[in-house]
Design a protein around this motif. Structure first.
Motif, short mmCIF file in Angstrom:
data_model
loop_
_atom_site.label_atom_id
_atom_site.label_comp_id
_atom_site.label_asym_id
_atom_site.label_seq_id
_atom_site.Cartn_x
_atom_site.Cartn_y
_atom_site.Cartn_z
N ILE A 200 138.72 5.87 -32.34
CA ILE A 200 138.38 7.25 -32.71
C ILE A 200 137.56 7.13 -33.99
CG2 ILE A 200 139.29 9.50 -33.43
CD1 ILE A 200 142.02 8.52 -32.21
N ARG A 201 136.39 7.77 -34.03
CA ARG A 201 135.57 7.68 -35.25
C ARG A 201 134.75 8.95 -35.38
NH1 ARG A 201 131.27 8.98 -33.09
NH2 ARG A 201 130.19 8.35 -34.98
N GLY A 202 134.05 9.04 -36.53
CA GLY A 202 133.31 10.26 -36.83
C GLY A 202 134.18 11.14 -37.73
N THR B 212 143.69 4.78 -43.71
CA THR B 212 142.97 4.27 -42.54
C THR B 212 141.49 4.02 -42.80
OG1 THR B 212 142.84 6.53 -41.72
CG2 THR B 212 144.57 5.12 -40.77
N ARG B 213 140.79 5.02 -43.36
CA ARG B 213 139.37 4.83 -43.70
C ARG B 213 139.10 5.60 -45.00
NH1 ARG B 213 135.07 5.25 -39.03
NH2 ARG B 213 133.96 3.90 -40.48
N PRO B 214 138.27 5.04 -45.88
CA PRO B 214 138.17 5.66 -47.21
C PRO B 214 137.05 6.68 -47.43
CG PRO B 214 137.17 3.49 -47.25
CD PRO B 214 137.65 3.72 -45.84
N LEU C 115 126.39 0.17 -33.35
CA LEU C 115 125.60 0.74 -32.25
C LEU C 115 126.07 2.13 -31.77
CD1 LEU C 115 125.18 -2.56 -30.17
CD2 LEU C 115 123.65 -1.64 -31.92
N GLN C 116 126.53 2.94 -32.70
CA GLN C 116 126.98 4.29 -32.31
C GLN C 116 125.84 5.10 -31.68
OE1 GLN C 116 127.71 2.82 -35.21
NE2 GLN C 116 129.62 3.55 -36.09
N GLY C 117 124.60 4.87 -32.15
CA GLY C 117 123.46 5.61 -31.59
C GLY C 117 123.18 5.16 -30.16
#
Ligand code: MRU
Length: 348
Positions: free
Chosen positions: A48-50, A91-93, A197-199
């Motif tokens: 899960i990202r964004g 989890t992410r900063p 490579l999200q794009g």
């Protein structure tokens, strides 16, 4: 929303289900859990990202902790939930939406309750509200932002700021989607977005699914395509926007903004107001540094350099306000001087 959009994350009565974005575009793998630790690991691993999606995921994680706790006592349950909030905050900063969502969850946990059921219900309700608000906000951002797009425009975007990065519809891609659905014949140029490579993987996949014309370029082609006059506007998402207008977004965004400025192509950042950080100064922003193997290898598999060569792998960069034509939010478009216009938008 329409059938062409995927649900990157959802709450299913005591379980959380998400689309593993690491497997896109090869496979649509959905994962479910009742365990908040597993959900925290999914954010760390970037299943899960964004920015908005990780805020929603963290809120759902606190809801999982509430629903599945064995505790019969309000104070003990509160301590467990504060522990879960602490876990998600690690989890992410960089994306501020995560901390914004956790602050909302903490405020609900700290209210007064007569029994554990009341506390559990309030926590689940708040998480669902954050989720639903995100979808509504993105639809509104789409309406606001699509006014900036003209029929026939070619839009360059970077990374993925679509359905896969939010509770639904997307931010920068939401603007493109709204323009397309209103009948404007837009085209998109998507940058591949090394190293993950999200794009290439996510943005292209989403746009193809919706039938919006998209052309993929590698990151180092941006200057060439702009010099050829092939781009009318740039729309990117954001992980954190400061009150003075600095835009923190996926690594490579700053390079695109510099090139857009050189070629007089308007560069817009698109984000919900939950991405605006009212407190930090630019020197205080933590830029996530990720595993060096993401750069040494392609997709964690093929080594493309000498093993163990030192690398840098900052996941985000900072675009200064002078390069930003406008900041598109659900409350309107802010323009320079950002300190004034963002204050007005936020009602501060
Ligand atoms: O590292 P990621 O994939 O989580 O980074 C995502 C981005 O940089 C997006 O552009 C940003 O979060 C906006 S998403 C609506």
């Amino acid at each position: 929303m329409s059938g062409s959009e995927v649900k990157a994350i959802e709450w299913l009565d005591g379980r959380v289900r998400w689309l593993n974005t690491l497997k896109i575009p090869w496979e649509e793998e959905y994962i479910e859990t009742e365990d908040y630790e597993r959900l925290a690991q999914a954010i760390e691993a970037m299943e899960i990202r964004g920015a908005p999606a990780i805020g929603v995921a963290a809120a759902f994680g606190v809801a999982l902790a509430a629903v599945h706790s064995k505790s019969n006592d309000v104070e003990t349950l509160k301590l467990e939930l504060l522990k879960a909030i602490e876990r998600f905050s690690k989890t992410r900063p960089t994306a501020v939406n995560l901390f914004w969502a956790l602050d909302r969850m903490r405020a609900v946990v700290l209210r007064t309750y007569g029994d554990v059921d009341g506390l559990r219900a309030s926590v689940v309700k708040e998480a669902l509200t954050i989720y639903e608000e995100d979808i509504k906000t993105n639809l509104r951002i789409g309406e606001v932002g699509s006014e900036l797009i003209e029929d026939g425009d070619t839009i360059l975007t970077h990374c993925n700021a679509g359905s896969l990065a939010t509770a639904g519809f997307g931010t920068a891609l939401g603007v493109v989607r709204a323009a397309w659905r209103s009948g404007k014949k837009v085209k998109v140029i998507a940058t591949e977005t090394r190293p993950l490579l999200q794009g290439a993987r996510l943005t292209v996949w989403e746009l193809v699914k919706e039938g919006i014309p998209v052309t993929l370029i590698s990151d180092n082609m941006v200057g060439y395509v702009m010099s050829k006059g092939l781009v009318n506007k740039v729309f990117v998402g954001a992980d954190r926007i400061l009150m003075d207008g600095h835009v923190i977004n996926k690594i490579g965004t700053y390079t695109i903004a510099v090139l857009a400025n050189r070629h007089k192509v308007p560069f817009y950042a698109v984000a919900p107001t939950s991405t605006i950080d009212p407190h930090r100064r630019v020197e205080e922003v933590v830029i996530e540094e990720r595993n060096p193997d993401e750069v040494r290898k392609v997709l964690g598999k093929i080594l493309i350099t000498v093993k163990d060569v030192p690398v840098m792998n900052p996941a985000f960069d900072i675009t200064p306000p002078e390069l930003v034509e406008g900041i598109v939010t659900e409350k309107g478009v802010a323009r320079k001087p950002y300190r004034e216009t963002l204050r007005k938008l936020l009602g501060l």
